[in-house]
Design an enzyme around this catalytic site. Structure first.
Site, PDB file in Angstrom:
ATOM      1  N   TYR A   1      70.054  31.011 -17.861  1.00 45.13           N
ATOM      2  CA  TYR A   1      70.215  29.563 -17.664  1.00 45.13           C
ATOM      3  C   TYR A   1      71.078  29.297 -16.429  1.00 45.13           C
ATOM      4  CZ  TYR A   1      71.573  24.728 -18.507  1.00 45.13           C
ATOM      5  OH  TYR A   1      71.808  23.383 -18.371  1.00 45.13           O
TER       6      TYR A   1
ATOM      7  N   GLU B   1      71.654  18.816 -24.423  1.00 43.78           N
ATOM      8  CA  GLU B   1      73.063  18.394 -24.326  1.00 43.78           C
ATOM      9  C   GLU B   1      73.465  17.594 -25.563  1.00 43.78           C
ATOM     10  OE1 GLU B   1      75.190  19.562 -22.327  1.00 43.78           O
ATOM     11  OE2 GLU B   1      73.941  20.362 -20.721  1.00 43.78           O
TER      12      GLU B   1
ATOM     13  N   TRP C   1      77.610  25.976 -26.333  1.00 38.03           N
ATOM     14  CA  TRP C   1      76.386  26.034 -25.556  1.00 38.03           C
ATOM     15  C   TRP C   1      75.588  27.276 -25.926  1.00 38.03           C
ATOM     16  CZ3 TRP C   1      73.344  22.752 -23.676  1.00 38.03           C
ATOM     17  CH2 TRP C   1      72.387  23.080 -22.723  1.00 38.03           C
TER      18      TRP C   1
END
Length: 185
Positions: free
Chosen positions: A17, A39, A47
């Site tokens: 990512y 998000e 995360w």
């Protein structure tokens, strides 16, 4: 504590990512919808959890196809809340479905990419106000991370990170804007 760039280095969950998406500018509606949705799902969680569940969320939300998600009703909501492959939070799922409807509605004004362009540049504080009026479940951290992840707020990468140079070569929207604009006064 090391920055995200150092943390992501050699991390099998974070590095892909970091190296190919985080901070890269995009105008693709599906990508923008997925990124905002991820998000939202991350709120209150790490995360890493989101990245681990990303494939499941893509499958469950039909690859974040705006039209399909905007058409979800009670049956689809129940299916999502029963799916162990995603983050099962009723408020977050409802926000994602509602935000798909709002993305779809923005098409009459040129779409979400044009909407972002019309509002740029602004401070994170001002962006958050605009997002709260326009979308669901969009607090300051969600908005800030979303905008950094798509190149609308200054790069999340350390300047020594090779990805930073790659992103700068793509002329992200935040580049070339007086940094004072982004200050939260």
């Amino acid at each position: 504590m090391p920055g995200y760039c150092e943390f992501a280095k050699d991390n099998p969950i974070h590095q892909p990512y970091h190296d190919t998406e985080y901070g890269f500018p995009t105008k693709d509606e599906r990508v923008l919808f997925e990124r905002l949705s991820l998000e939202i799902m991350q709120a209150g969680l790490s995360w890493e959890i989101v990245l681990k569940k990303r494939a499941g969320m893509n499958a469950a939300f039909h690859r974040f196809d705006v039209d399909r998600v905007a058409a979800y009703g009670d049956r689809e909501t129940a299916r999502l809340l029963a799916d162990a492959n995603i983050i099962r939070n009723r408020l977050k799922v409802a926000a994602i479905i509602e935000n798909a409807k709002r993305f779809k509605a923005l098409r009459s004004e040129g779409g979400i990419a044009k909407w972002l362009e019309r509002h740029h540049p602004m401070s994170k504080k001002d962006w958050t106000k605009v997002f709260k009026k326009s979308f669901k479940f969009t607090g300051g951290e969600i908005v800030g991370e979303f905008l950094m992840s798509i190149g609308y707020l200054p790069s999340p990468h350390e300047t020594s990170c090779p990805v930073h140079a790659t992103i700068m070569a793509l002329s992200p929207p935040w580049a070339g804007v007086d940094p004072k604009v982004y200050d939260e006064v």
